[in-house]
Enzyme design. Structure first.
Site, PDB file in Angstrom:
ATOM      1  N   GLN A  77      39.334  42.925  29.187  1.00 52.14           N
ATOM      2  CA  GLN A  77      38.893  41.504  29.291  1.00 52.14           C
ATOM      3  C   GLN A  77      38.665  40.990  30.657  1.00 52.14           C
ATOM      4  O   GLN A  77      38.597  40.005  31.118  1.00 52.14           O
ATOM      5  CB  GLN A  77      40.106  40.459  28.826  1.00 52.14           C
ATOM      6  CG  GLN A  77      40.459  40.676  27.328  1.00 52.14           C
ATOM      7  CD  GLN A  77      39.433  40.000  26.526  1.00 52.14           C
ATOM      8  OE1 GLN A  77      38.464  39.389  26.894  1.00 52.14           O
ATOM      9  NE2 GLN A  77      39.636  40.549  25.159  1.00 52.14           N
ATOM     10  N   HIS A 101      48.033  43.368  24.370  1.00 50.51           N
ATOM     11  CA  HIS A 101      47.151  43.640  23.181  1.00 50.51           C
ATOM     12  C   HIS A 101      47.728  44.901  22.599  1.00 50.51           C
ATOM     13  O   HIS A 101      48.183  45.842  23.025  1.00 50.51           O
ATOM     14  CB  HIS A 101      45.844  43.723  23.895  1.00 50.51           C
ATOM     15  CG  HIS A 101      44.979  43.984  22.802  1.00 50.51           C
ATOM     16  ND1 HIS A 101      44.490  45.024  22.212  1.00 50.51           N
ATOM     17  CD2 HIS A 101      44.018  43.033  22.037  1.00 50.51           C
ATOM     18  CE1 HIS A 101      43.602  44.867  21.237  1.00 50.51           C
ATOM     19  NE2 HIS A 101      43.275  43.800  21.279  1.00 50.51           N
ATOM     20  N   ASP A 142      44.183  48.321  31.492  1.00 47.12           N
ATOM     21  CA  ASP A 142      43.321  47.759  30.222  1.00 47.12           C
ATOM     22  C   ASP A 142      42.575  46.782  30.741  1.00 47.12           C
ATOM     23  O   ASP A 142      42.975  45.483  30.830  1.00 47.12           O
ATOM     24  CB  ASP A 142      44.532  47.303  29.026  1.00 47.12           C
ATOM     25  CG  ASP A 142      43.964  46.643  27.879  1.00 47.12           C
ATOM     26  OD1 ASP A 142      42.243  46.558  28.158  1.00 47.12           O
ATOM     27  OD2 ASP A 142      44.157  46.096  26.785  1.00 47.12           O
ATOM     28  N   CYS A 170      45.696  40.245  17.880  1.00 44.03           N
ATOM     29  CA  CYS A 170      46.145  41.542  18.301  1.00 44.03           C
ATOM     30  C   CYS A 170      46.948  41.739  19.253  1.00 44.03           C
ATOM     31  O   CYS A 170      47.054  42.728  20.125  1.00 44.03           O
ATOM     32  CB  CYS A 170      44.933  42.680  18.329  1.00 44.03           C
ATOM     33  SG  CYS A 170      43.507  42.664  17.422  1.00 44.03           S
ATOM     34  N   LYS A 188      32.429  44.302  24.580  1.00 41.37           N
ATOM     35  CA  LYS A 188      32.815  42.909  25.030  1.00 41.37           C
ATOM     36  C   LYS A 188      32.073  42.456  26.186  1.00 41.37           C
ATOM     37  O   LYS A 188      32.553  41.512  26.952  1.00 41.37           O
ATOM     38  CB  LYS A 188      34.139  42.849  25.327  1.00 41.37           C
ATOM     39  CG  LYS A 188      35.267  43.124  24.144  1.00 41.37           C
ATOM     40  CD  LYS A 188      36.792  43.005  24.832  1.00 41.37           C
ATOM     41  CE  LYS A 188      37.930  43.416  23.855  1.00 41.37           C
ATOM     42  NZ  LYS A 188      37.919  42.595  22.730  1.00 41.37           N
TER      43      LYS A 188
HETATM   44  N1  ALA Z   1      40.985  42.263  21.720  1.00 37.26           N
HETATM   45  C1  ALA Z   1      40.172  41.675  20.818  1.00 37.26           C
HETATM   46  C2  ALA Z   1      40.460  40.058  21.033  1.00 37.26           C
HETATM   47  O1  ALA Z   1      41.462  39.904  21.827  1.00 37.26           O
HETATM   48  C3  ALA Z   1      40.224  42.281  19.475  1.00 37.26           C
HETATM   49  O2  ALA Z   1      40.082  39.382  20.358  1.00 37.26           O
END
Ligand code: ALA
Length: 417
Positions: free
Chosen positions: A198, A118, A195, A362, A221
């Site tokens: 997610q 990302h 990172d 992104c 998130k």
């Molecule tokens: N990292 C965010 C996405 O994957 C913005 O949507």
């Protein structure tokens, strides 16, 4: 199992638009916020809306105590040893930049990242290369888009100072083999930054078990508010980072000759903190712990398998990432041959209030490399249901069978509004 009534915790899910319910499948971008998080934010503004760590009056003391306790909660959530290892930034992006610009780079130092990062975990390293001469290389992923450990091993050398990668990919939900990568990097004397934007919202993440050096993630998130990021640093490392931003809050003393920095985390937290956001973050952490991260992970995988069962049988639909949906967490990234990703997303929104993200997510470099203009991404979270997953799959099936006809309707609908 997650409680059946948890959807009631999320006010936007009770909305109807054009007489139809809302189906929110864009949690990879940002999640909905439960009422407890909204209440925690409101509590700051209504009860103790003062500066933390500054004033000694009652509001100042109350908000400082709440912030200290929030830091403690976040530290426990990822099993950090102490709350001093948690920096509150304004985003995960800023957390990654704190490391990128904080390390004492020497001529010849290298950073290794991957080809599916990302922008938040790619542009900072490109920036170091451009302005500071730090070398930057990318590991080419396996055909399933996963970090290739053999290639990483071949690229390691004594001048690699940092290896950095997404724990879970935002495009297709695959989990990188980070435990092995971390061990490999350490064997070569390099540090590792993950990172985890997610991963932390969707599965148990234990920084001690991972043995990772730095880890950044995004409360927005994971049911928390935007405007807050978290950076974890292994004991002692945060004290070695040069602050990227300096001013009030990061110093113990300033005189005509200079300044003395606070120990971590405050040396990296100049300026007035986003107290409301941090308190909302603590409420989100408490909410997720109450539900259980393993239950959340299992639920998302179940939904993804339901979708995969239908979509993988449609000839013109191509799903990104590993074939096994169990390896893609709660994310289905896909394209329909001949169909524009933005058109598809707008169709789903217009037809049935299904909210997905379309475009490059992104992650421009990955799409450029694969000569694709983008994809559609459905990202599930704890509040999505099996019925929603089935309905989403039915809608995609209907659109994939007759995209041109649906496109006509989309145009008319567009012109009419
Ligand atoms: N990292 C965010 C996405 O994957 C913005 O949507």
């Amino acid at each position: 199992m997650l409680p059946k009534d948890l959807r009631q915790d999320f006010p936007p899910l009770s909305r109807e638009i054009d007489g139809k319910p809302v189906i929110y499948l864009d949690s990879g971008c940002t999640t909905l916020k439960p009422q407890v998080v909204i209440d925690a934010i409101t509590e700051y503004y209504t009860m103790y809306p003062a500066c933390a760590g500054r004033s000694s009056h009652k509001f100042g003391v109350e908000v400082t105590e709440h912030l200290d306790s929030a830091r403690e909660s976040v530290a426990n959530f990822i099993n950090a040893g102490t709350s001093e290892q948690i920096v509150f930034s304004k985003s995960a992006t800023e957390g990654i930049n704190l490391v990128a610009h904080g390390i004492d780079w020497q001529p010849g130092d290298r950073v290794i990242t991957t080809d599916h990062e990302h922008n938040a975990n790619l542009v900072p390293w490109m920036c170091l290369k451009r302005y500071r001469g730090v070398e930057m290389d990318k590991v080419i992923s396996t055909p399933e888009n996963i970090l290739d450990l053999e290639k990483l091993e071949q690229m390691m050398s004594s001048n690699v100072k940092l290896v950095t990668m997404a724990h879970v990919c935002n495009l297709d939900g695959h989990v990188n083999p980070v435990e092995e990568a971390i061990k490999m990097a350490h064997d070569h004397g390099a540090q590792v930054l993950l990172d985890a934007a997610q991963s932390v919202p969707h599965k148990v993440v234990d920084v001690k078990k991972l043995d990772v050096d730095y880890l950044a993630f995004s409360p927005h998130k994971m049911c928390g508010p935007p405007g807050v990021g978290v950076l974890y640093g292994r004991e002692g490392l945060l004290d070695e980072l040069r602050p990227m931003v300096v001013g009030g809050g990061c110093v113990t003393d300033v005189n005509a000759l200079g300044y003395r920095l606070q120990p971590a985390p405050r040396r990296l937290e100049s300026g007035t903190q986003n107290a409301a956001g941090i308190l909302g973050t603590a409420a989100a952490v408490k909410y997720l712990i109450g539900l259980g991260l393993s239950e959340i992970e299992a639920h998302e995988k179940k939904l993804n398998s339901i979708v995969d069962e239908s979509l993988s049988n449609i000839e013109n639909v191509s799903i990104m990432g590993p074939k096994d949906p169990q390896m893609r967490g709660g994310i289905t990234g896909f394209n329909i041959a001949g169909a524009g990703h933005h058109e598809l997303a707008r169709m789903l929104d217009q037809r049935s209030n299904i909210m997905v993200r379309s475009g490059k997510h992104c992650n421009h470099a990955w799409f450029a490399k694969h000569k694709l203009t983008g994809s559609v991404r459905a990202s599930f979270y704890l509040y999505n249901t099996e019925d929603e997953a089935r309905f989403f799959a039915e809608e995609i099936t209907a659109i994939a069978q007759n995209f041109e006809e649906h496109k006509e309707k989309l145009k008319q609908a567009d012109y009419s509004c």
